[in-house]
Design a protein around this motif. Structure first.
Motif, PDB file in Angstrom:
ATOM      1  N   ALA A   1       0.801  -1.281   0.011  1.00 46.52           N
ATOM      2  CA  ALA A   1      -0.007  -0.057  -0.025  1.00 46.52           C
ATOM      3  C   ALA A   1       0.973   1.285   0.047  1.00 46.52           C
ATOM      4  CB  ALA A   1      -0.834  -0.048   1.242  1.00 46.52           C
ATOM      5  N   ARG A   2       1.855   1.192   0.851  1.00 44.41           N
ATOM      6  CA  ARG A   2       2.694   2.571   0.826  1.00 44.41           C
ATOM      7  C   ARG A   2       3.515   2.626  -0.460  1.00 44.41           C
ATOM      8  NH1 ARG A   2       5.688   6.182   3.601  1.00 44.41           N
ATOM      9  NH2 ARG A   2       7.875   6.027   3.407  1.00 44.41           N
ATOM     10  N   ALA A   3       3.972   1.667  -1.036  1.00 41.34           N
ATOM     11  CA  ALA A   3       4.676   1.724  -2.437  1.00 41.34           C
ATOM     12  C   ALA A   3       3.658   2.128  -3.504  1.00 41.34           C
ATOM     13  CB  ALA A   3       5.380   0.593  -2.766  1.00 41.34           C
ATOM     14  N   LEU A   4       2.643   1.784  -3.452  1.00 42.03           N
ATOM     15  CA  LEU A   4       1.455   2.086  -4.653  1.00 42.03           C
ATOM     16  C   LEU A   4       1.174   3.627  -4.193  1.00 42.03           C
ATOM     17  CD1 LEU A   4      -0.796  -1.023  -4.635  1.00 42.03           C
ATOM     18  CD2 LEU A   4       0.790  -0.202  -6.431  1.00 42.03           C
ATOM     19  N   TRP A   5       1.111   3.889  -2.833  1.00 41.78           N
ATOM     20  CA  TRP A   5       0.810   5.355  -2.644  1.00 41.78           C
ATOM     21  C   TRP A   5       1.853   6.555  -3.326  1.00 41.78           C
ATOM     22  CZ3 TRP A   5      -1.881   9.372  -2.467  1.00 41.78           C
ATOM     23  CH2 TRP A   5      -1.434  10.689  -2.016  1.00 41.78           C
TER      24      TRP A   5
ATOM     25  N   GLU B   1      10.230  14.748   2.492  1.00 46.06           N
ATOM     26  CA  GLU B   1      11.384  14.524   3.502  1.00 46.06           C
ATOM     27  C   GLU B   1      10.881  14.006   4.705  1.00 46.06           C
ATOM     28  OE1 GLU B   1      14.274  16.127   3.729  1.00 46.06           O
ATOM     29  OE2 GLU B   1      14.857  16.349   5.943  1.00 46.06           O
ATOM     30  N   SER B   2       9.422  14.080   4.937  1.00 47.48           N
ATOM     31  CA  SER B   2       8.502  13.450   5.873  1.00 47.48           C
ATOM     32  C   SER B   2       8.509  11.727   5.778  1.00 47.48           C
ATOM     33  CB  SER B   2       7.303  13.916   6.367  1.00 47.48           C
ATOM     34  OG  SER B   2       6.485  13.493   5.434  1.00 47.48           O
ATOM     35  N   GLN B   3       8.694  11.472   4.512  1.00 51.82           N
ATOM     36  CA  GLN B   3       8.610   9.891   4.206  1.00 51.82           C
ATOM     37  C   GLN B   3       9.889   9.378   4.036  1.00 51.82           C
ATOM     38  OE1 GLN B   3       5.445   8.647   3.870  1.00 51.82           O
ATOM     39  NE2 GLN B   3       4.851  10.709   4.792  1.00 51.82           N
ATOM     40  N   VAL B   4      11.101  10.143   3.936  1.00 50.47           N
ATOM     41  CA  VAL B   4      12.344   9.483   3.906  1.00 50.47           C
ATOM     42  C   VAL B   4      12.971   9.069   5.257  1.00 50.47           C
ATOM     43  CG1 VAL B   4      14.747   9.799   2.973  1.00 50.47           C
ATOM     44  CG2 VAL B   4      12.840  10.528   1.489  1.00 50.47           C
ATOM     45  N   SER B   5      13.563   7.892   5.340  1.00 52.54           N
ATOM     46  CA  SER B   5      14.141   7.655   6.709  1.00 52.54           C
ATOM     47  C   SER B   5      15.606   6.888   6.472  1.00 52.54           C
ATOM     48  CB  SER B   5      13.427   6.786   7.647  1.00 52.54           C
ATOM     49  OG  SER B   5      13.257   5.516   6.985  1.00 52.54           O
ATOM     50  N   GLY B   6      15.805   6.653   5.032  1.00 48.92           N
ATOM     51  CA  GLY B   6      17.187   6.050   5.017  1.00 48.92           C
ATOM     52  C   GLY B   6      17.405   5.927   3.582  1.00 48.92           C
ATOM     53  N   GLU B   7      18.085   4.818   2.927  1.00 44.72           N
ATOM     54  CA  GLU B   7      18.390   4.727   1.651  1.00 44.72           C
ATOM     55  C   GLU B   7      16.979   4.447   0.763  1.00 44.72           C
ATOM     56  OE1 GLU B   7      21.328   1.715  -0.727  1.00 44.72           O
ATOM     57  OE2 GLU B   7      21.007   1.545   1.012  1.00 44.72           O
ATOM     58  N   PHE B   8      16.109   3.872   1.026  1.00 37.54           N
ATOM     59  CA  PHE B   8      14.851   3.520   0.219  1.00 37.54           C
ATOM     60  C   PHE B   8      13.702   3.936   1.118  1.00 37.54           C
ATOM     61  CE2 PHE B   8      18.114  -0.076  -0.261  1.00 37.54           C
ATOM     62  CZ  PHE B   8      18.435   0.394  -1.721  1.00 37.54           C
ATOM     63  N   LEU B   9      12.483   4.102   0.458  1.00 36.59           N
ATOM     64  CA  LEU B   9      11.236   4.712   0.755  1.00 36.59           C
ATOM     65  C   LEU B   9      10.475   3.604   1.680  1.00 36.59           C
ATOM     66  CD1 LEU B   9       9.804   6.966  -2.112  1.00 36.59           C
ATOM     67  CD2 LEU B   9      10.656   7.648   0.122  1.00 36.59           C
TER      68      LEU B   9
ATOM     69  N   ILE C   1       9.401   0.213  -6.460  1.00 36.24           N
ATOM     70  CA  ILE C   1       8.672   0.868  -7.613  1.00 36.24           C
ATOM     71  C   ILE C   1       8.532   2.236  -6.999  1.00 36.24           C
ATOM     72  CG2 ILE C   1       6.284   0.574  -6.780  1.00 36.24           C
ATOM     73  CD1 ILE C   1       7.821   1.010 -10.280  1.00 36.24           C
ATOM     74  N   ALA C   2       8.503   2.562  -5.664  1.00 37.47           N
ATOM     75  CA  ALA C   2       8.291   3.909  -5.063  1.00 37.47           C
ATOM     76  C   ALA C   2       9.525   4.716  -5.376  1.00 37.47           C
ATOM     77  CB  ALA C   2       8.112   3.698  -3.560  1.00 37.47           C
ATOM     78  N   ASP C   3      10.691   4.149  -5.170  1.00 36.49           N
ATOM     79  CA  ASP C   3      12.099   4.827  -5.439  1.00 36.49           C
ATOM     80  C   ASP C   3      12.182   5.239  -6.804  1.00 36.49           C
ATOM     81  OD1 ASP C   3      13.044   4.361  -2.551  1.00 36.49           O
ATOM     82  OD2 ASP C   3      13.057   2.442  -3.440  1.00 36.49           O
ATOM     83  N   ILE C   4      11.714   4.109  -7.760  1.00 34.03           N
ATOM     84  CA  ILE C   4      11.866   4.500  -9.243  1.00 34.03           C
ATOM     85  C   ILE C   4      10.865   5.909  -9.381  1.00 34.03           C
ATOM     86  CG2 ILE C   4      11.581   3.611 -11.603  1.00 34.03           C
ATOM     87  CD1 ILE C   4      12.387   0.987 -10.578  1.00 34.03           C
TER      88      ILE C   4
ATOM     89  N   GLY D   1      21.256   9.489  -3.664  1.00 33.13           N
ATOM     90  CA  GLY D   1      21.560   8.187  -3.589  1.00 33.13           C
ATOM     91  C   GLY D   1      20.947   7.215  -4.594  1.00 33.13           C
ATOM     92  N   ILE D   2      19.515   7.557  -5.031  1.00 36.24           N
ATOM     93  CA  ILE D   2      18.966   6.453  -5.949  1.00 36.24           C
ATOM     94  C   ILE D   2      19.323   6.937  -7.543  1.00 36.24           C
ATOM     95  CG2 ILE D   2      16.758   6.055  -6.928  1.00 36.24           C
ATOM     96  CD1 ILE D   2      16.864   4.904  -4.260  1.00 36.24           C
ATOM     97  N   MET D   3      19.854   8.104  -7.323  1.00 37.82           N
ATOM     98  CA  MET D   3      20.376   8.511  -8.806  1.00 37.82           C
ATOM     99  C   MET D   3      21.575   8.139  -9.111  1.00 37.82           C
ATOM    100  SD  MET D   3      19.114  12.614  -9.825  1.00 37.82           S
ATOM    101  CE  MET D   3      17.570  13.036  -9.457  1.00 37.82           C
TER     102      MET D   3
END
Ligand SMILES: N[C@@H](CCC(=O)N[C@@H](CS)C(=O)NCC(=O)O)C(=O)O
Length: 215
Positions: free
Chosen positions: A87-91, A143-151, A158-161, A191-193
Motif C-alpha cells: 500500500a505504501r509503495a503504491l501510494w 522529507e517526512s517520508q524518507v528515513s534512509g536509503e529506500f522509501l 517501485i516507489a523509489d523509481i 543516492g537513488i540517482m
C-alpha cells in the motif's frame, strides 16, 4: 527484443526504462513524441501518451500498466509482498505520478525546457515561478517520508523509481532540493540517482537535453 516507445526525457518513460534496467530485461528504445497522433501509435496508446511497450505478447501503454505486466511476466520483484508495504509503495508511486508530475513537469519542466523549443518564444517565467513556489510543500511531504536509503523496506521498490524519476527533470531545470533545508530528501534522491540504472537513463537522454536546452 522488447521495445520501449517514448521520449527519453519523460519521467514516465524513464520510470519504465529504469525498471527494465533494474530487472535486466533487454529492450530497445523507439522515439515518440508525447501527444503523437500517429495512427499506428494510437493503436498501442489510444490517449497518445508516452510510454508504450511492445514485446512478443503485448502492445500496451501507461507506465504503471507496463510495469504491472512486467512484474507478472518476468516475476514479482519491485512491488513489496506485504500488504502494508505494498500500500505504501503504491501510494508513493501515485504521489509521484500525480503531484510530482503536475508541479515538477507540467508546472516547471514543460514551460522551462519543452515549450520554448516548440513555440520558439521565451519561457513563461511567471507560470514557472508559481510552480516553483509550490516545491517546498512537496519537498516537506517527501522529507517526512524518507528515513534512509529506500522509501519502503530495505531494498529498491517501485516507489523509489517513481519518486526519483521526476527529480531528474527538476534537476535539469535547476531546482533540486536544498540539502540544508531537506537533508534526508536531498541525500536520498542523490543516492537513488547514483544507481547504474539511473546513470544509464541519464546518459541516454543527455544528447536530447543538450539539443532542447540549446547547450
Ligand atoms: N499515466 C501515464 C501518464 C503518461 C503521460 O502523461 N505522459 C506524458 C509525457 S510525460 C504525455 O504523453 N503527455 C501527452 C498528452 O497528455 O497528450 C503513465 O503513467 O504512463
Amino acid at each position: 527484443m522488447s521495445k520501449l516507445v517514448g521520449a527519453a526525457l519523460s519521467p514516465f518513460v524513464r520510470k519504465v526504462r529504469v525498471y527494465l534496467d533494474e530487472r535486466n530485461i533487454g529492450f530497445e528504445s523507439e522515439h515518440m513524441v508525447p501527444g503523437s497522433d500517429d495512427p499506428e501509435y494510437r493503436k498501442i496508446s489510444p490517449l497518445g501518451k508516452i510510454p508504450a511497450y511492445q514485446d512478443d505478447q503485448v502492445s500496451i501503454s501507461d507506465s504503471s500498466v507496463i510495469i504491472a505486466y512486467l512484474e507478472r511476466r518476468h516475476g514479482a520483484a519491485l512491488y513489496p509482498q506485504g500488504a502494508v508495504e505494498l500500500a505504501r509503495a503504491l501510494w508513493l508511486e501515485e504521489y509521484a505520478d500525480s503531484a510530482q508530475f503536475e508541479v515538477f513537469i507540467v508546472g516547471i519542466f514543460f514551460p522551462q525546457i519543452v515549450a520554448p523549443v516548440m513555440s520558439g518564444s521565451g519561457p513563461d517565467l511567471a507560470a514557472i515561478q508559481a510552480s516553483v513556489d509550490r516545491l517546498p510543500e512537496l519537498f516537506d511531504y517527501l522529507e517526512s517520508q524518507v528515513s534512509g536509503e529506500f522509501l519502503v523496506g530495505d531494498s529498491l521498490t517501485i516507489a523509489d523509481i517513481s519518486v526519483v524519476s521526476p527529480f531528474v527533470n527538476l534537476e535539469y531545470c535547476g531546482y533540486p532540493p536544498n540539502p540544508a533545508q531537506w537533508p534526508r530528501l536531498a541525500n536520498y534522491v542523490a543516492g537513488i540517482m547514483r544507481r547504474p540504472s539511473f546513470r544509464n537513463a541519464l546518459d541516454a537522454e543527455a544528447a536530447m537535453l543538450r539539443k532542447m536546452s540549446g547547450r
